[in-house]
Design a protein around this motif. Structure first.
Motif, short mmCIF file in Angstrom:
data_model
loop_
_atom_site.label_atom_id
_atom_site.label_comp_id
_atom_site.label_asym_id
_atom_site.label_seq_id
_atom_site.Cartn_x
_atom_site.Cartn_y
_atom_site.Cartn_z
N SER A 93 38.94 67.83 31.46
CA SER A 93 39.54 66.55 31.08
C SER A 93 41.05 66.68 31.12
O SER A 93 41.60 67.78 31.11
CB SER A 93 39.08 66.16 29.67
OG SER A 93 39.56 64.89 29.30
N THR B 156 43.26 58.83 31.12
CA THR B 156 42.44 59.99 30.82
C THR B 156 41.47 60.23 31.98
O THR B 156 41.07 59.29 32.67
CB THR B 156 41.64 59.80 29.51
OG1 THR B 156 40.86 58.61 29.61
CG2 THR B 156 42.58 59.69 28.31
N TYR C 68 38.02 62.74 33.29
CA TYR C 68 36.92 63.59 32.86
C TYR C 68 36.12 64.07 34.06
O TYR C 68 35.93 63.34 35.03
CB TYR C 68 35.96 62.82 31.94
CG TYR C 68 36.58 62.37 30.63
CD1 TYR C 68 37.13 61.10 30.51
CD2 TYR C 68 36.63 63.23 29.53
CE1 TYR C 68 37.71 60.69 29.32
CE2 TYR C 68 37.20 62.82 28.34
CZ TYR C 68 37.74 61.56 28.24
OH TYR C 68 38.31 61.15 27.06
N THR D 212 35.60 63.60 24.60
CA THR D 212 36.70 62.65 24.49
C THR D 212 38.00 63.40 24.27
O THR D 212 38.08 64.23 23.36
CB THR D 212 36.48 61.67 23.33
OG1 THR D 212 35.24 60.98 23.51
CG2 THR D 212 37.62 60.64 23.28
N SER E 264 42.06 63.30 23.35
CA SER E 264 43.04 62.47 22.65
C SER E 264 44.30 63.29 22.44
O SER E 264 44.30 64.52 22.59
CB SER E 264 42.49 61.97 21.31
OG SER E 264 42.17 63.05 20.46
#
Length: 127
Positions: free
Chosen positions: A49, A58, A60, A69, A71
């Motif tokens: 990622s 973002t 992936y 996920t 962040s």
């Protein structure tokens, strides 16, 4: 001194969750995209990622979409990787790395594009 320090790895059962952290220091954090990579024994390092500060994009790998996920907390100079629904095939050493922005199109998962690397944290998922 540039440092990227990963933490949060460990042993978890399949279906469980972990949150990895990557704490950065020694460079202008806002000018870098931060990527997560992993390397399993006998395999090449692969991109997992990436979070780009230039536009908040973002990225992936297909193998983790919908489960992981990424962040970023610029105030804390830290990037997180929340990993849910873990599978045994997620077992690897996870590394974070920093790449100057803007991202080269289509190259977020290329190790050659990253300037700085952390030492890695082990993630082991048992079946």
């Amino acid at each position: 001194e540039v440092q990227l320090v990963e933490s949060g790895g460990g042993l978890v059962q399949a279906g469980g969750s972990l949150r990895l952290s990557c704490a950065a220091s020694g460079f202008t954090f806002d000018n870098y995209a931060i990527g997560w990579f992993r390397q399993a024994p006998g395999k090449e390092r692969e991109g997992v990622s990436c979070f780009s500060t230039s536009d908040g994009s973002t990225y992936y790998a297909d193998s983790v979409k919908g489960r992981f996920t990424i962040s970023r907390d610029n105030a804390k100079r830290t990037v997180y990787l929340q990993m849910n629904s873990l599978k045994p095939e997620d077992t690897a050493v996870y590394y974070c790395a920093a790449m100057p922005i803007p991202l080269v199109a289509g190259r977020w998962d290329s190790t050659d594009e990253y300037d700085y690397w952390g030492q890695g944290t082990q993630v082991t998922v048992s079946s």
